[in-house]
Design a protein around this motif. Sequence first.
Motif, short mmCIF file in Angstrom:
data_model
loop_
_atom_site.label_atom_id
_atom_site.label_comp_id
_atom_site.label_asym_id
_atom_site.label_seq_id
_atom_site.Cartn_x
_atom_site.Cartn_y
_atom_site.Cartn_z
N TYR A 23 8.98 -1.83 21.68
CA TYR A 23 9.05 -0.38 22.46
C TYR A 23 9.09 -0.93 24.17
CZ TYR A 23 9.28 2.85 18.89
OH TYR A 23 9.81 3.75 17.71
N ALA A 24 7.93 -1.58 24.39
CA ALA A 24 7.89 -1.97 25.86
C ALA A 24 9.31 -2.64 26.16
CB ALA A 24 6.87 -3.09 26.04
N TRP A 25 9.93 -3.56 25.58
CA TRP A 25 11.12 -4.42 25.75
C TRP A 25 12.27 -3.03 25.78
CZ3 TRP A 25 15.78 -4.62 23.12
CH2 TRP A 25 16.83 -5.62 23.62
N CYS A 26 12.34 -2.11 24.83
CA CYS A 26 13.24 -1.26 24.94
C CYS A 26 13.32 -0.59 26.11
CB CYS A 26 13.36 -0.39 23.77
SG CYS A 26 13.81 -1.24 22.11
N ARG A 27 11.99 0.02 26.44
CA ARG A 27 11.70 0.82 27.65
C ARG A 27 12.49 0.01 28.94
NH1 ARG A 27 8.03 5.17 29.51
NH2 ARG A 27 8.34 5.22 31.85
N LYS A 28 12.12 -1.34 29.08
CA LYS A 28 12.43 -2.28 30.22
C LYS A 28 14.09 -2.15 30.25
CE LYS A 28 12.04 -6.95 31.81
NZ LYS A 28 11.46 -8.13 31.50
N GLY A 30 16.31 -0.15 28.70
CA GLY A 30 16.89 1.19 28.51
C GLY A 30 17.55 1.10 27.08
N ASP A 32 17.63 2.39 23.05
CA ASP A 32 16.91 3.08 22.20
C ASP A 32 16.61 2.36 20.93
OD1 ASP A 32 17.01 5.58 23.47
OD2 ASP A 32 19.22 5.93 22.71
N SER A 55 20.88 12.36 21.78
CA SER A 55 20.64 12.15 22.99
C SER A 55 20.94 13.49 23.86
CB SER A 55 21.60 11.06 23.46
OG SER A 55 21.85 10.85 24.98
#
Length: 133
Positions: A23-28, A30, A32, A55
Amino acid sequence: KEELPVRMDYTNEMKLNMLASLYAWCRKVGADFIFMPLEDSEFFTRFADGVPLYSETKTLINEYALVFFDGPHSVKAVRSEIEFFAERTPTGGVWVFDDLEYYPHMEKLDAVIQDLGFKILKQGAYKISYKRS
């Protein structure tokens, strides 16, 4: 090879650490990500018509560019997974099979996969990947 039930040592702590990192990588970047802790047969039944993504509007996704096969370790179960994803994987899609030492993958499934238009991308002692051409 005789197929025996396999119990892996993947703990809840390992799962939580993986999810936090993912989840940290996905947030970084962008991206989903939706975590669905389901058995394969349950996923197939619930999402045969696609996975809903929300979305600005609801979209059903029923195409998989990457599939990582790391569930039940039997020819019967993996064949069921192959049948589900075969019609849902586009040209260029990649399949990765893990834990080859637990079932006779090369003897029983390699030809089936290649007959579906996949070619071996990379092979190791415990994993093999294929790309659909």
